[in-house]
Design an enzyme around this catalytic site. Structure first.
Site, mmCIF file in Angstrom:
data_model
loop_
_atom_site.group_PDB
_atom_site.id
_atom_site.type_symbol
_atom_site.label_atom_id
_atom_site.label_comp_id
_atom_site.label_asym_id
_atom_site.label_seq_id
_atom_site.Cartn_x
_atom_site.Cartn_y
_atom_site.Cartn_z
ATOM 1 N N HIS A 99 38.329 40.268 45.611
ATOM 2 C CA HIS A 99 39.112 41.279 44.918
ATOM 3 C C HIS A 99 38.204 42.408 44.445
ATOM 4 C CE1 HIS A 99 42.993 42.308 43.166
ATOM 5 N NE2 HIS A 99 42.391 42.651 42.036
ATOM 6 N N ASP A 121 40.465 37.614 49.221
ATOM 7 C CA ASP A 121 41.032 38.105 47.961
ATOM 8 C C ASP A 121 42.187 37.202 47.562
ATOM 9 O OD1 ASP A 121 42.131 39.420 45.831
ATOM 10 O OD2 ASP A 121 42.145 41.403 46.780
ATOM 11 N N SER A 165 44.125 47.340 43.033
ATOM 12 C CA SER A 165 44.683 46.244 42.258
ATOM 13 C C SER A 165 45.963 46.747 41.575
ATOM 14 C CB SER A 165 43.637 45.710 41.278
ATOM 15 O OG SER A 165 44.049 44.482 40.727
ATOM 16 N N TRP A 166 46.075 46.636 40.237
ATOM 17 C CA TRP A 166 47.277 47.184 39.599
ATOM 18 C C TRP A 166 47.488 48.647 39.987
ATOM 19 C CZ3 TRP A 166 51.831 47.233 37.606
ATOM 20 C CH2 TRP A 166 52.268 48.373 36.900
ATOM 21 N N GLY A 207 44.157 46.799 36.218
ATOM 22 C CA GLY A 207 44.509 46.088 35.000
ATOM 23 C C GLY A 207 45.902 45.488 35.111
#
Length: 307
Positions: free
Chosen positions: A286, A258, A103-104, A31
């Site tokens: 991603h 990605d 990711s985050w 996120g």
């Protein structure tokens, strides 16, 4: 499962899956604002692992939720989240644990491991990003060269006077507007752009979570809050401090396709964190959905379970 009071009026939802006597591992969701769920444990052998899931501040089942307009973001920064991970470790009586993030969650995993290297047994990250101002500018502005029509709609939603500035900050302001209709429209536009840039090869496929207006608000408000402030980290800190990770085995896996988290981010980290194995999966975008990314993760967890 339970709710952990981490201060500032925040309570974190957490749960544990797998073998209570297994190797501890904590999962850091993306996120910011995506929330966690059982799918985060799918690559682990739950007979050998004790997998800890939790929802970061402001999202999922943690309280309060930032989808509520009166929820303040003042005590929601990377430093707060790093402190929350450490408080959860202490609460669960874990000495050292494998840290898994995507990711985050890879940004948060790096920040946590660099702050508390003695508490990390291994570090496994996918779709690697460090949330620098340059990375945010790439995703919110320069990537428009790949998706020009979609970017025009995305940028065109903010006031004309703000379109040449920090687009994440402009959206963050819209998402904090007193008018719920303004907030809802901004969340919808932000999530439409998210659907676009994570799928450069396969084409946009709407994330079913975005069908929920409350999730859209939660997600968009947290992402824009963090991106507008470059992750609340000094520029380049995670890369420069990656040498602190030497001595910790780990894997960095990312997709060649990605565009949301370009492979050079993981590559540069691996130059400084020399105990990391860098794996770039040719056709992957991603996320961890590509079969080869999943295989790399499962192999890593199987290997580290023996350690």
């Amino acid at each position: 499962m339970g709710m952990l009071d981490v201060g500032d009026g925040n309570r974190l939802y957490w749960e544990v899956l797998g073998n209570p006597e297994g190797k501890p591992a904590v999962c850091l969701h993306g996120g910011p604002g995506s929330g966690s769920g059982p799918s985060w444990a799918r690559h682990f052998d739950l007979d050998r692992y004790r997998v800890v899931l939790f929802d970061q501040r402001g999202c999922g089942r943690s309280t309060p939720n930032v989808a509520d307009h009166d929820t303040s973001l003042a005590a929601n920064t990377t430093a707060h989240l790093v402190g929350d991970v450490e408080r959860l470790r202490e609460h669960l009586g874990v000495d050292r644990w494998l840290v898994f993030g995507g990711s985050w969650g890879s940004t948060l995993g790096l920040a946590y491991a660099e702050a508390h290297p003695a508490r990390v047994s291994e570090l496994v990250l996918f779709s690697v990003v460090t949330t620098t101002a340059a990375e945010v500018d790439w995703v919110t502005r320069r990537m428009g060269r790949l998706f020009p029509a979609e970017w025009d709609r995305f940028a065109g939603h903010v006031p004309a006077a703000e379109r040449d500035g920090n687009l994440a900050a402009a959206y963050a302001r819209l998402l904090s507007d007193p008018d719920p209709a303004v907030r809802a429209a901004a969340a919808e536009q932000w999530c439409a752009w998210e659907d676009t840039h994570v799928a450069v090869l396969s084409g946009p496929s709407p994330d079913p979570r975005y069908a929920d207006p409350r999730f859209r608000l939660q997600f968009a408000r947290l992402v824009t809050h963090y991106w507008a402030n470059a992750g609340f980290l000094p520029d380049g800190q995670l890369l420069s401090d990656a040498v602190k990770l030497n001595g910790i085995p780990g894997v960095l896996v990312t997709g060649r396709a990605d565009v949301s988290g370009p492979p050079d981010v993981a590559y540069r980290l691996a130059q400084r964190w020399t105990d990391a194995e860098l794996v770039i999966v040719g056709p992957a975008e991603h996320g961890a959905g590509h079969p080869e990314v999943g295989r790399v993760l499962r192999d890593a967890f199987a290997r580290y379970a023996r350690g």
